[in-house]
Design an enzyme around this catalytic site. Structure first.
Site, PDB file in Angstrom:
ATOM      1  N   ARG A 186       0.824  -1.207   0.000  1.00  0.00           N
ATOM      2  CA  ARG A 186       0.000   0.000   0.000  1.00  0.00           C
ATOM      3  C   ARG A 186       0.864   1.266   0.000  1.00  0.00           C
ATOM      4  O   ARG A 186       0.541   2.257  -0.661  1.00  0.00           O
ATOM      5  CB  ARG A 186      -0.803  -0.040   1.297  1.00  0.00           C
TER       6      ARG A 186
ATOM      7  N   TYR B 239      -0.884 -13.288  -0.595  1.00  0.00           N
ATOM      8  CA  TYR B 239      -0.175 -13.040  -1.859  1.00  0.00           C
ATOM      9  C   TYR B 239       1.126 -12.279  -1.623  1.00  0.00           C
ATOM     10  O   TYR B 239       1.307 -11.640  -0.587  1.00  0.00           O
ATOM     11  CB  TYR B 239      -1.055 -12.283  -2.862  1.00  0.00           C
TER      12      TYR B 239
ATOM     13  N   ASP C 179     -13.753   6.331   0.608  1.00  0.00           N
ATOM     14  CA  ASP C 179     -14.404   5.747   1.786  1.00  0.00           C
ATOM     15  C   ASP C 179     -15.308   6.742   2.501  1.00  0.00           C
ATOM     16  O   ASP C 179     -16.219   6.345   3.231  1.00  0.00           O
ATOM     17  CB  ASP C 179     -13.348   5.262   2.786  1.00  0.00           C
TER      18      ASP C 179
HETATM   19  C1  LIG Z   1      -8.039  -4.726   5.645  1.00  0.00           C
HETATM   20  C2  LIG Z   1      -8.361  -3.959   4.408  1.00  0.00           C
HETATM   21  C3  LIG Z   1      -7.923  -4.408   3.152  1.00  0.00           C
HETATM   22  C4  LIG Z   1      -8.226  -3.681   1.975  1.00  0.00           C
HETATM   23  N1  LIG Z   1      -7.796  -4.150   0.753  1.00  0.00           N
HETATM   24  C5  LIG Z   1      -8.103  -3.455  -0.377  1.00  0.00           C
HETATM   25  C6  LIG Z   1      -7.658  -3.908  -1.669  1.00  0.00           C
HETATM   26  O1  LIG Z   1      -6.971  -4.946  -1.789  1.00  0.00           O
HETATM   27  N2  LIG Z   1      -8.009  -3.177  -2.776  1.00  0.00           N
HETATM   28  C7  LIG Z   1      -8.755  -2.025  -2.682  1.00  0.00           C
HETATM   29  O2  LIG Z   1      -9.056  -1.389  -3.719  1.00  0.00           O
HETATM   30  N3  LIG Z   1      -9.182  -1.574  -1.460  1.00  0.00           N
HETATM   31  C8  LIG Z   1      -8.870  -2.251  -0.325  1.00  0.00           C
HETATM   32  N4  LIG Z   1      -9.279  -1.798   0.891  1.00  0.00           N
HETATM   33  C9  LIG Z   1     -10.055  -0.547   0.955  1.00  0.00           C
HETATM   34  C10 LIG Z   1      -9.139   0.662   0.898  1.00  0.00           C
HETATM   35  O3  LIG Z   1      -8.159   0.566   1.892  1.00  0.00           O
HETATM   36  C11 LIG Z   1      -9.944   1.945   1.096  1.00  0.00           C
HETATM   37  O4  LIG Z   1     -11.118   1.895   0.349  1.00  0.00           O
HETATM   38  C12 LIG Z   1      -9.104   3.156   0.660  1.00  0.00           C
HETATM   39  O5  LIG Z   1      -7.986   3.317   1.486  1.00  0.00           O
HETATM   40  C13 LIG Z   1      -9.971   4.417   0.686  1.00  0.00           C
HETATM   41  O6  LIG Z   1      -9.173   5.517   0.292  1.00  0.00           O
HETATM   42  P1  LIG Z   1      -9.585   6.976   0.768  1.00  0.00           P
HETATM   43  O7  LIG Z   1      -8.604   7.893   0.118  1.00  0.00           O
HETATM   44  O8  LIG Z   1     -11.028   7.189   0.565  1.00  0.00           O
HETATM   45  O9  LIG Z   1      -9.359   6.960   2.337  1.00  0.00           O
HETATM   46  P2  LIG Z   1      -8.018   6.735   3.152  1.00  0.00           P
HETATM   47  O10 LIG Z   1      -6.995   6.020   2.334  1.00  0.00           O
HETATM   48  O11 LIG Z   1      -8.448   6.163   4.455  1.00  0.00           O
HETATM   49  O12 LIG Z   1      -7.458   8.213   3.378  1.00  0.00           O
HETATM   50  C14 LIG Z   1      -8.108   9.144   4.220  1.00  0.00           C
HETATM   51  C15 LIG Z   1      -7.089  10.215   4.600  1.00  0.00           C
HETATM   52  O13 LIG Z   1      -7.756  11.255   5.271  1.00  0.00           O
HETATM   53  C16 LIG Z   1      -7.039  11.637   6.428  1.00  0.00           C
HETATM   54  N5  LIG Z   1      -7.993  12.184   7.381  1.00  0.00           N
HETATM   55  C17 LIG Z   1      -8.998  11.538   8.010  1.00  0.00           C
HETATM   56  N6  LIG Z   1      -9.688  12.373   8.803  1.00  0.00           N
HETATM   57  C18 LIG Z   1      -9.111  13.591   8.677  1.00  0.00           C
HETATM   58  C19 LIG Z   1      -9.379  14.873   9.242  1.00  0.00           C
HETATM   59  N7  LIG Z   1     -10.369  15.061  10.140  1.00  0.00           N
HETATM   60  N8  LIG Z   1      -8.595  15.913   8.874  1.00  0.00           N
HETATM   61  C20 LIG Z   1      -7.568  15.754   7.976  1.00  0.00           C
HETATM   62  N9  LIG Z   1      -7.266  14.544   7.432  1.00  0.00           N
HETATM   63  C21 LIG Z   1      -8.033  13.490   7.753  1.00  0.00           C
HETATM   64  C22 LIG Z   1      -6.392  10.333   6.886  1.00  0.00           C
HETATM   65  O14 LIG Z   1      -5.275  10.551   7.736  1.00  0.00           O
HETATM   66  C23 LIG Z   1      -6.000   9.701   5.546  1.00  0.00           C
HETATM   67  O15 LIG Z   1      -4.737  10.133   5.105  1.00  0.00           O
HETATM   68  C24 LIG Z   1      -8.992  -2.494   2.070  1.00  0.00           C
HETATM   69  C25 LIG Z   1      -9.433  -2.039   3.323  1.00  0.00           C
HETATM   70  C26 LIG Z   1      -9.121  -2.760   4.482  1.00  0.00           C
HETATM   71  C27 LIG Z   1      -9.607  -2.252   5.816  1.00  0.00           C
END
Ligand SMILES: Cc1cc2nc3c(=O)[nH]c(=O)nc-3n(C[C@H](O)[C@H](O)[C@H](O)COP(=O)(O)OP(=O)(O)OC[C@H]3O[C@@H](n4cnc5c(N)ncnc54)[C@H](O)[C@@H]3O)c2cc1C
Length: 382
Positions: A108, A214, A295
């Site tokens: 990641r 994997y 997310d």
């Molecule tokens: C165990 C597990 C395995 C996974 N495997 C996969 C996979 O194989 N393939 C896949 O496509 N997806 C996978 N996922 C899902 C994937 O991890 C998430 O969907 C993805 O990280 C979402 O990205 P995002 O940018 O929306 O949120 P995130 O990557 O969570 O980023 C959110 C960011 O916002 C910041 N933040 C949060 N709140 C605040 C705030 N109040 N102020 C300022 N900053 C803030 C955080 O610090 C972070 O940097 C997996 C999830 C889990 C739990």
């Protein structure tokens, strides 16, 4: 508006960084606000199916990803104890011929690092934890926990499952604990000695639990696994990337699994765990000059490995909607983005919950064949 509008993005995760780089490439002024002090190398692997790889190719990252990532020969599904194969989807050159792009598995942090390399350092403000959002007539003000604030013309909440931007217009949510947790670990392949894992991404299906194993590097020197198993709700693990798991308990939970699984768990020194929560689709993702992405708007269980994939697709569609926006009409561009993305993300969110993806023969076309750079920017027919 005579000046170039500034778009604020809260969250420098996978979705936020992807969007920032796409908007910068399209000439927008962008400011990213991230709560963390700096980026850290989170111990987790991630699968990138052809649909997110197509997005990453459009960002110019494909060749750099191929250099670091592992390309599994297949998506292999096996019974937990006998090891009998229930379904094998051949990936490798077969997927490339079918979808034009590969299926890759990676650390990641490697994905995150490549995304971050596209965003100039001075765009990201670390140590900025959002506390509240104020909606102005023609701008949006962000209030941070340290008492500082910032005003932008429009805001994208890419702040993950516990999104503060989302609660600013949808209120506080109350996710339900699914009764399940996910353990995950990355460890050196050398700890397995000569008895290595196979070259597939293998999911071992038990009656009420599973484990996916994997390699995550091209050099095959790191192994990743992620599980899902029941856990008593009386001791609730948080939804967090940093909670440590108990290896002895994990090995016990998988004691009935095939020797190939047990050898991996025996070799692994430590693991993290994450509570798997359930959320219904949110009623809407945008509010005036504010939109959600990743997310923040469609959290889903990781059972289809599509959460980050959806965040990347969201970013590509949102960047395209903003590029074609008329007269800085952010509300209209955000509504178009939501109209295009919500049906697909909701469908995948709901399908993920069933946890049967690929267990038996499964049609993958509708998920893996989506090309976010080329789908029409049109509201789907009602
Ligand atoms: C165990 C597990 C395995 C996974 N495997 C996969 C996979 O194989 N393939 C896949 O496509 N997806 C996978 N996922 C899902 C994937 O991890 C998430 O969907 C993805 O990280 C979402 O990205 P995002 O940018 O929306 O949120 P995130 O990557 O969570 O980023 C959110 C960011 O916002 C910041 N933040 C949060 N709140 C605040 C705030 N109040 N102020 C300022 N900053 C803030 C955080 O610090 C972070 O940097 C997996 C999830 C889990 C739990």
């Amino acid at each position: 508006m005579n000046r170039r509008p500034t778009i604020g993005i809260v969250g420098a995760g996978i979705g936020g960084l992807a969007l920032a780089s796409m908007l910068i490439a399209r000439g927008f002024s962008v400011r990213v606000f991230e709560q963390a002090h700096q980026f850290s190398r989170l111990g987790a692997g991630i699968q990138m199916a052809p649909n997110p790889i197509a997005v990453l190719r459009g960002m110019g990252l494909e060749s750099r990803l191929r250099e670091v990532a592992f390309a599994p020969v297949s998506l292999l599904n096996r019974e937990h104890d006998t090891g009998n194969v229930t379904n094998e989807v051949i990936a490798g050159p077969t997927f490339e011929a079918r979808y034009g792009v590969p299926y890759l598995a990676m650390h990641r942090a490697d994905l995150h690092r490549l995304l971050a390399s596209l965003v100039p350092d001075n765009v990201i403000a670390f140590d900025h934890k959002l506390a509240a959002v104020e909606y102005g007539a023609s701008d949006v003000t962000l209030r941070f926990t340290d008492g500082t604030d910032a005003t932008v013309d429009a805001l994208v909440g890419a702040d993950g499952v516990h999104s503060v931007v989302r609660s600013s217009f949808l209120g506080e949510e109350e996710p339900r604990y699914s009764g399940r947790i996910a353990y995950r670990a990355v460890f050196p392949a050398s700890l397995l000695g000569d008895d290595q894992i196979n070259l597939s991404r293998t999911k071992w299906w038990g009656p009420d639990r599973h484990i996916v194993i994997y390699y995550i590097t091209a050099a095959r020197d790191e192994i990743y696994f992620v599980t899902s198993q029941p856990e008593d709700a009386t001791w609730l693990t948080p939804e967090s990337w940093s909670t440590r798991g108990d290896m002895a308990a994990l090995r016990q939970d998988f004691a009935e699994f095939h020797p190939d699984v047990r050898k991996v768990l025996n070799a692994c020194p430590d693991a993290f765990k994450w509570a798997l929560m359930e959320r219904d689709p949110f009623s809407h993702w945008t509010e005036r000059r504010v939109a959600l992405l990743g997310d923040a708007c469609h959290p889903m269980p990781p059972y289809m490995a599509q959460g980050a994939a959806m965040a990347l697709e969201d970013a590509a569609i949102l960047a395209r909607c903003l590029q074609t926006m008329q007269a800085d009409n952010f509300a209209e561009a955000f509504q178009l983005y939501e109209a295009i993305r919500k049906p697909r993300a909701t469908q995948i969110q709901q399908r993920s919950r069933t946890n049967n993806w690929l267990r038996q023969q499964t049609s993958t076309e509708w998920v893996y064949g989506y090309d976010a750079w080329n789908v029409p920017l049109e509201r789907p027919a009602a």
